[in-house]
Design a protein around this motif. Structure first.
Motif, PDB file in Angstrom:
ATOM      1  N   PRO A   1       0.949  -1.336  -0.132  1.00  0.00           N
ATOM      2  CA  PRO A   1      -0.084  -0.108   0.077  1.00  0.00           C
ATOM      3  C   PRO A   1       0.915   1.307   0.023  1.00  0.00           C
ATOM      4  O   PRO A   1       2.051   1.122   0.194  1.00  0.00           O
TER       5      PRO A   1
ATOM      6  N   ASN B   1       1.258   5.510   1.178  1.00  0.00           N
ATOM      7  CA  ASN B   1       0.635   6.556   1.989  1.00  0.00           C
ATOM      8  C   ASN B   1       0.403   7.711   1.133  1.00  0.00           C
ATOM      9  O   ASN B   1       1.079   7.966   0.123  1.00  0.00           O
TER      10      ASN B   1
ATOM     11  N   ASN C   1      -2.079   4.420   4.445  1.00  0.00           N
ATOM     12  CA  ASN C   1      -2.409   3.063   4.075  1.00  0.00           C
ATOM     13  C   ASN C   1      -1.039   2.124   4.518  1.00  0.00           C
ATOM     14  O   ASN C   1      -1.159   0.940   4.923  1.00  0.00           O
ATOM     15  N   LEU C   2      -0.070   2.604   3.963  1.00  0.00           N
ATOM     16  CA  LEU C   2       1.261   1.766   4.220  1.00  0.00           C
ATOM     17  C   LEU C   2       1.650   1.714   5.604  1.00  0.00           C
ATOM     18  O   LEU C   2       1.968   0.738   6.209  1.00  0.00           O
TER      19      LEU C   2
ATOM     20  N   ALA D   1      -0.776  -0.664   7.360  1.00  0.00           N
ATOM     21  CA  ALA D   1      -0.441  -2.211   7.063  1.00  0.00           C
ATOM     22  C   ALA D   1       1.119  -2.573   7.828  1.00  0.00           C
ATOM     23  O   ALA D   1       0.958  -3.897   8.309  1.00  0.00           O
TER      24      ALA D   1
END
Length: 147
Positions: free
Chosen positions: A75, A77, A90-91, A94
């Protein structure tokens, strides 16, 4: 984002209300509100502590290796509407969730909370290290931390 959980802004009512009124990547609430709470951080993944930052870095390296092995994309960011700040993390989410799964698989005590500093918003003045939306954010994973 520090993973799944309940989010608090440490001692910053105005920043919490701003987030409730302008949630990145989410629909605005018709009646945003802010609640206060007494929190016991318990086994805290503290992003202000070098040892925990090394764990997060290890988690990223592990996740990157898994993604490479299975030819998956990590993912990313992303910035939110009207800002250059990477508020859609998102990163980061995760990586933190992967760290929690490593903790669980290793039978280590799970983190009940996570806490870190987030630098956001425009500089307060040219060349400043201070920004208008800096805040300490707390993510509570274990609801028993909320007293």
């Amino acid at each position: 984002m520090a993973g799944k959980g309940y989010y608090f802004w440490e001692n910053n009512y105005e920043r919490a209300l701003d987030f409730a009124n302008n949630p990145p990547g989410k629909t605005k609430s018709t009646k945003p509100s802010v609640l206060g709470a007494v929190i016991d951080l318990q086994s805290c993944l503290d992003f202000l502590d070098t040892d925990y930052l090394r764990l997060v870095q290890y988690s990223y390296q592990s996740l990157e290796l898994i993604a490479s092995k299975f030819e998956l994309e990590l993912p990313v960011n992303r910035s939110g509407k009207g800002t250059k700040d990477l508020v859609l993390r998102n990163l980061d989410c995760a990586v933190i969730e992967h760290l929690h799964s490593i903790q669980q698989a290793s039978k280590f005590r799970p983190f009940g909370s996570a806490r870190g500093v987030f630098v956001e918003g425009a500089e307060l003045y040219p060349g400043a290290g201070f920004h208008e939306k800096n805040h300490v954010q707390i993510c509570i994973r274990n609801p028993n931390c909320i007293k």
